[in-house]
Design a protein around this motif. Sequence first.
Motif, short mmCIF file in Angstrom:
data_model
loop_
_atom_site.label_atom_id
_atom_site.label_comp_id
_atom_site.label_asym_id
_atom_site.label_seq_id
_atom_site.Cartn_x
_atom_site.Cartn_y
_atom_site.Cartn_z
N ASP A 121 0.83 -1.20 0.00
CA ASP A 121 0.00 0.00 0.00
C ASP A 121 0.87 1.25 0.00
N SER A 122 1.89 1.24 0.86
CA SER A 122 2.79 2.38 0.96
C SER A 122 3.54 2.60 -0.34
N TRP A 123 4.03 1.53 -0.95
CA TRP A 123 4.75 1.61 -2.22
C TRP A 123 3.85 2.24 -3.28
N LEU A 124 2.61 1.77 -3.39
CA LEU A 124 1.68 2.31 -4.38
C LEU A 124 1.40 3.79 -4.12
N PHE A 125 1.21 4.14 -2.86
CA PHE A 125 0.92 5.53 -2.51
C PHE A 125 2.03 6.46 -2.97
N TRP A 126 3.28 6.17 -2.58
CA TRP A 126 4.38 7.08 -2.87
C TRP A 126 4.71 7.12 -4.36
N TRP A 127 4.73 5.97 -5.02
CA TRP A 127 5.09 5.96 -6.44
C TRP A 127 4.05 6.66 -7.29
N THR A 128 2.78 6.43 -7.03
CA THR A 128 1.76 7.12 -7.85
C THR A 128 1.76 8.61 -7.55
N LEU A 129 2.05 8.99 -6.32
CA LEU A 129 2.12 10.41 -5.97
C LEU A 129 3.20 11.12 -6.80
N TYR A 130 4.38 10.52 -6.85
CA TYR A 130 5.48 11.13 -7.60
C TYR A 130 5.32 11.00 -9.11
N LEU A 131 4.87 9.86 -9.59
CA LEU A 131 4.74 9.66 -11.03
C LEU A 131 3.68 10.57 -11.65
N THR A 132 2.62 10.84 -10.90
CA THR A 132 1.60 11.74 -11.41
C THR A 132 2.17 13.14 -11.61
N ALA A 133 2.94 13.61 -10.65
CA ALA A 133 3.55 14.94 -10.79
C ALA A 133 4.52 14.97 -11.97
N VAL A 134 5.26 13.91 -12.17
CA VAL A 134 6.18 13.83 -13.31
C VAL A 134 5.39 13.87 -14.62
N ALA A 135 4.29 13.15 -14.68
CA ALA A 135 3.47 13.15 -15.90
C ALA A 135 2.92 14.55 -16.18
N TRP A 136 2.42 15.24 -15.15
CA TRP A 136 1.92 16.61 -15.36
C TRP A 136 3.05 17.55 -15.77
N PHE A 137 4.24 17.33 -15.24
CA PHE A 137 5.38 18.16 -15.62
C PHE A 137 5.70 17.99 -17.11
N PHE A 138 5.72 16.75 -17.59
CA PHE A 138 5.98 16.52 -19.01
C PHE A 138 4.87 17.09 -19.89
N LEU A 139 3.64 17.01 -19.43
CA LEU A 139 2.54 17.61 -20.18
C LEU A 139 2.68 19.13 -20.22
N ALA A 140 3.22 19.72 -19.16
CA ALA A 140 3.47 21.16 -19.15
C ALA A 140 4.54 21.52 -20.19
N ILE A 141 5.56 20.71 -20.28
CA ILE A 141 6.61 20.96 -21.28
C ILE A 141 6.02 20.86 -22.69
N PHE A 142 5.18 19.86 -22.93
CA PHE A 142 4.54 19.73 -24.25
C PHE A 142 3.66 20.93 -24.55
N SER A 143 2.96 21.45 -23.56
CA SER A 143 2.13 22.64 -23.78
C SER A 143 2.99 23.85 -24.10
N LEU A 144 4.14 23.95 -23.45
CA LEU A 144 5.07 25.05 -23.74
C LEU A 144 5.63 24.94 -25.16
N ILE A 145 6.02 23.74 -25.53
CA ILE A 145 6.59 23.54 -26.86
C ILE A 145 5.58 23.86 -27.95
N ARG A 146 4.32 23.52 -27.69
CA ARG A 146 3.26 23.75 -28.68
C ARG A 146 2.65 25.15 -28.57
N PHE A 147 3.18 25.97 -27.68
CA PHE A 147 2.70 27.34 -27.47
C PHE A 147 1.20 27.39 -27.16
N GLN A 148 0.77 26.51 -26.27
CA GLN A 148 -0.63 26.47 -25.86
C GLN A 148 -0.73 26.95 -24.41
N ALA A 149 -0.81 28.24 -24.24
CA ALA A 149 -0.84 28.83 -22.90
C ALA A 149 -2.10 28.44 -22.15
#
Length: 183
Positions: free
Chosen positions: A101-129
């Motif tokens: 349970d603890s493993w799932l909690f921490w990994w999904t917490l961090y991986l979700t933030a990483v995914a949103w970070f990469f999506l932010a980079i894609f939005s920047l690259i595509r100039f979609q403010a």
Amino acid sequence: MDFNPPAGEDYAHPQICFFHVLFKAAALAFYILSALFVDSFVIIFVITVLLAAFDFWVVKNVSGRILVGLRWWNEIDDNGESVWRFECLDQESMARMNKKDSWLFWWTLYLTAVAWFFLAIFSLIRFQADYLLVVGVCLTLSVANIVGFTRCRKDAKKQLQAFAAQTLTSRFSSTLQSAFSVV
């Protein structure tokens, strides 16, 4: 951190784990797939942010408490200062927490933030403010939970160390007292 979940152990709270992952996956999936099905930015913004807000609430108030025994909140004191508050289970209960349970909690917490970070980079690259705004809100909610739970975990470790030091000092002094009272 260990990349592999603990072997030979089942989830102690499978329903909580399901909802812990559900809103994260739903927000990410809706955001990524919405361009295929929805033409309205407003609908994409509202639904994605609502799903991310549901995720924030579930993690902060339910899954954090049950899966890792931690809870945090922030309040404003009488002087107008922001004060972080942390709660954790007692050390005996923390030791019995399910590792999977603890493993799932921490990994999904961090991986979700990483995914949103990469999506932010894609939005920047595509100039979609406008889409960067959606991703920014979701990333902020994810990072707020990471900061809150990380600080809470550190506070719990400090409490454990203080308790251990106090227990050791108490045992040492009682041993000395009993040794001198015999003499």
